[in-house]
Design a protein around this motif. Structure first.
Motif, PDB file in Angstrom:
ATOM      1  N   ALA A 196       0.828  -1.206   0.000  1.00 11.58           N
ATOM      2  CA  ALA A 196       0.000   0.000   0.000  1.00 11.58           C
ATOM      3  C   ALA A 196       0.861   1.253   0.000  1.00 11.58           C
ATOM      4  O   ALA A 196       0.578   2.222  -0.725  1.00 11.58           O
ATOM      5  CB  ALA A 196      -0.938  -0.010   1.204  1.00 11.58           C
ATOM      6  N   GLU A 197       1.919   1.254   0.813  1.00  9.58           N
ATOM      7  CA  GLU A 197       2.812   2.415   0.892  1.00  9.58           C
ATOM      8  C   GLU A 197       3.471   2.696  -0.454  1.00  9.58           C
ATOM      9  O   GLU A 197       3.587   3.855  -0.878  1.00  9.58           O
ATOM     10  CB  GLU A 197       3.885   2.180   1.949  1.00  9.58           C
ATOM     11  N   ALA A 198       3.935   1.644  -1.129  1.00 10.21           N
ATOM     12  CA  ALA A 198       4.604   1.816  -2.419  1.00 10.21           C
ATOM     13  C   ALA A 198       3.644   2.391  -3.456  1.00 10.21           C
ATOM     14  O   ALA A 198       3.977   3.352  -4.168  1.00 10.21           O
ATOM     15  CB  ALA A 198       5.155   0.475  -2.897  1.00 10.21           C
ATOM     16  N   THR A 199       2.439   1.828  -3.529  1.00  9.76           N
ATOM     17  CA  THR A 199       1.461   2.308  -4.508  1.00  9.76           C
ATOM     18  C   THR A 199       1.043   3.737  -4.189  1.00  9.76           C
ATOM     19  O   THR A 199       0.920   4.573  -5.096  1.00  9.76           O
ATOM     20  CB  THR A 199       0.234   1.379  -4.533  1.00  9.76           C
ATOM     21  N   ARG A 200       0.834   4.021  -2.920  1.00  7.96           N
ATOM     22  CA  ARG A 200       0.462   5.375  -2.513  1.00  7.96           C
ATOM     23  C   ARG A 200       1.545   6.371  -2.910  1.00  7.96           C
ATOM     24  O   ARG A 200       1.248   7.462  -3.423  1.00  7.96           O
ATOM     25  CB  ARG A 200       0.254   5.428  -0.996  1.00  7.96           C
ATOM     26  N   SER A 201       2.805   6.005  -2.684  1.00  9.07           N
ATOM     27  CA  SER A 201       3.916   6.894  -3.015  1.00  9.07           C
ATOM     28  C   SER A 201       3.912   7.249  -4.495  1.00  9.07           C
ATOM     29  O   SER A 201       4.083   8.417  -4.874  1.00  9.07           O
ATOM     30  CB  SER A 201       5.239   6.220  -2.623  1.00  9.07           C
ATOM     31  N   CYS A 261       5.876   1.321  -6.561  1.00  8.17           N
ATOM     32  CA  CYS A 261       5.868   2.773  -6.799  1.00  8.17           C
ATOM     33  C   CYS A 261       5.596   3.075  -8.269  1.00  8.17           C
ATOM     34  O   CYS A 261       4.809   3.980  -8.592  1.00  8.17           O
ATOM     35  CB  CYS A 261       7.200   3.384  -6.384  1.00  8.17           C
ATOM     36  N   GLU A 262       6.235   2.317  -9.151  1.00  2.65           N
ATOM     37  CA  GLU A 262       6.042   2.535 -10.582  1.00  2.65           C
ATOM     38  C   GLU A 262       4.600   2.221 -10.982  1.00  2.65           C
ATOM     39  O   GLU A 262       4.004   2.944 -11.797  1.00  2.65           O
ATOM     40  CB  GLU A 262       7.010   1.672 -11.389  1.00  2.65           C
ATOM     41  N   ALA A 263       4.043   1.158 -10.411  1.00  6.89           N
ATOM     42  CA  ALA A 263       2.633   0.857 -10.688  1.00  6.89           C
ATOM     43  C   ALA A 263       1.756   2.027 -10.267  1.00  6.89           C
ATOM     44  O   ALA A 263       0.835   2.421 -10.997  1.00  6.89           O
ATOM     45  CB  ALA A 263       2.212  -0.416  -9.948  1.00  6.89           C
ATOM     46  N   GLY A 264       2.041   2.610  -9.108  1.00  6.28           N
ATOM     47  CA  GLY A 264       1.280   3.772  -8.642  1.00  6.28           C
ATOM     48  C   GLY A 264       1.399   4.950  -9.597  1.00  6.28           C
ATOM     49  O   GLY A 264       0.404   5.643  -9.875  1.00  6.28           O
TER      50      GLY A 264
END
Length: 371
Positions: free
Chosen positions: A20-25, A358-361
């Motif tokens: 969740a943190e990675a996607t949010r970022s 992060c890239e997905a986000g």
């Protein structure tokens, strides 16, 4: 734009929180104006303890119990002194992840440590116990747990047996304690497998717990023998009960001898966290886990999220490690696979999972901005 993130773990790479943190970022890097609500999901297995502990306002306490091969091990339980609710997780006490590859052998492992944990919270005054069922190294039908709680397992000579997956066939009689505290026990599990058969505890989960091919029939017959002895005590037919194949048959003894009830772990967490209310207020629902396959729609952690989002007509986006589903339940959903992104970016899908999240986000945010 209101966005909800609801993730289960990405096994061996990201916890649900890290996913969740990675996607949010990545989302906020592209669109800082997004209003994001993030939730961690679980289905009763690993990770359920902390989520449920927070939801039931319990404090976490370390205790010492025996692991699946009877070695002392520090584990965690959760307890609310006001409501008398206790939360346990099988994986904490007799988890497969606690054992080395050489130690994994369901012929020798036992659920004894779970019984020790139950005894501990009963000593604290627990009136309700929720047990996250999953991630166990055992195939003993829950008999080891009962042993720790004062039930006696006797052979034909009247000698006490301490049950494990390999000696259940020696049990001739089960002797129940003279008294037992009144307690409500719920097993949080999303496994629908029956106790025995090709889809049962032994054949479905035994190999991943270290069972050799030549041991499977022996273990299967042991579980059947235990079931026959449990039936003598409970006077009910148990072999075809849905869900009794979870965690090496743990529900067999838990339900038939302790009166435990099985509830969907994913639904329990979904409703306790009141995720449906947040979904209704959101425009986009982003959910996922490490592997999405044919089993995902059958009660896995993200299933209630998908069902609720569809019911309310929300835009749904999947983020996963790998996607191997042909299920129409998933068809038509926009998805981002970290394994595919890893290939495109020349990264390792496990080691670099946070960067890939992060890239997905970022890519999701770019797509949403175009709407």
């Amino acid at each position: 734009m209101n966005i909800i993130l609801a993730f289960d773990k990405f096994r061996d790479s990201l916890t649900a929180c890290e996913a969740a943190e990675a996607t949010r970022s990545g989302l906020l890097e592209i669109s800082p104006e997004f209003n994001i609500h993030a939730f961690q999901l679980a289905d009763g297995g690993e990770g359920s303890l902390k989520i449920l502990a927070a939801a039931y306002h319990c404090h976490l306490t370390q205790i010492t119990t025996q692991n699946a091969i009877h070695k002392p091990s520090r584990s965690v339980v959760a307890f609310n002194e006001k409501t008398k609710v206790a939360i346990l997780e099988m994986a904490q006490h007799v988890g497969l992840a606690q054992l080395s590859a050489d130690e994994r052998n369901p012929m020798k492992t036992s659920s004894f440590g779970v019984g020790e944990a139950i005894r501990q919270v009963l000593n604290w005054g627990a009136a309700e116990i929720i047990i996250g069922v999953g991630g166990s190294a055992t195939n003993d039908g829950g008999a080891g747990m009962m042993d720790a709680m004062g039930y006696q397992f006797l052979n034909k000579k009247g000698k006490t047996i301490h049950p494990n997956g390999g000696n259940l066939h020696e049990i001739d009689r089960i002797v129940t304690p003279s008294s037992f505290p009144k307690v409500q026990i719920t097993l949080a599990s999303d496994v629908a497998n029956p106790l025995t058969g090709r889809n049962g505890a032994t054949y479905t989960y035994g190999p991943q717990k270290g069972a050799r091919e030549e041991d499977l029939l022996f273990l299967e017959n042991n579980i059947k023998h235990l079931a026959s002895k449990v039936q003598e005590v409970s006077s009910s037919k148990v072999l075809n009960r849905e869900g009794y194949g979870a965690a090496g048959g743990f529900p067999l003894c838990a339900c038939e001898l302790l009166g435990a009830k099985i509830k969907s772990g994913s639904q329990l967490i979904f409703h306790r966290l009141k995720i449906a209310e947040i979904i209704r207020q959101s425009s986009v629902v982003i959910t996922g886990e490490g592997k999405i396959d044919g089993q995902t729609s059958f009660g896995k952690a993200i299933t209630p999220v998908l069902e609720c989002a569809r019911e309310h007509g929300k835009k749904i986006i999947l983020v996963c490690g790998v996607y191997e589903s042909e299920d129409t339940f998933m068809s038509g959903l926009k998805r981002y696979e970290l394994s595919r992104l890893a290939s495109e970016m020349n990264l390792d899908s496990f080691r670099d999972a946070y960067l890939l999240g992060c890239e997905a986000g970022r890519q999701i945010a770019a797509g949403l901005k175009e709407l």
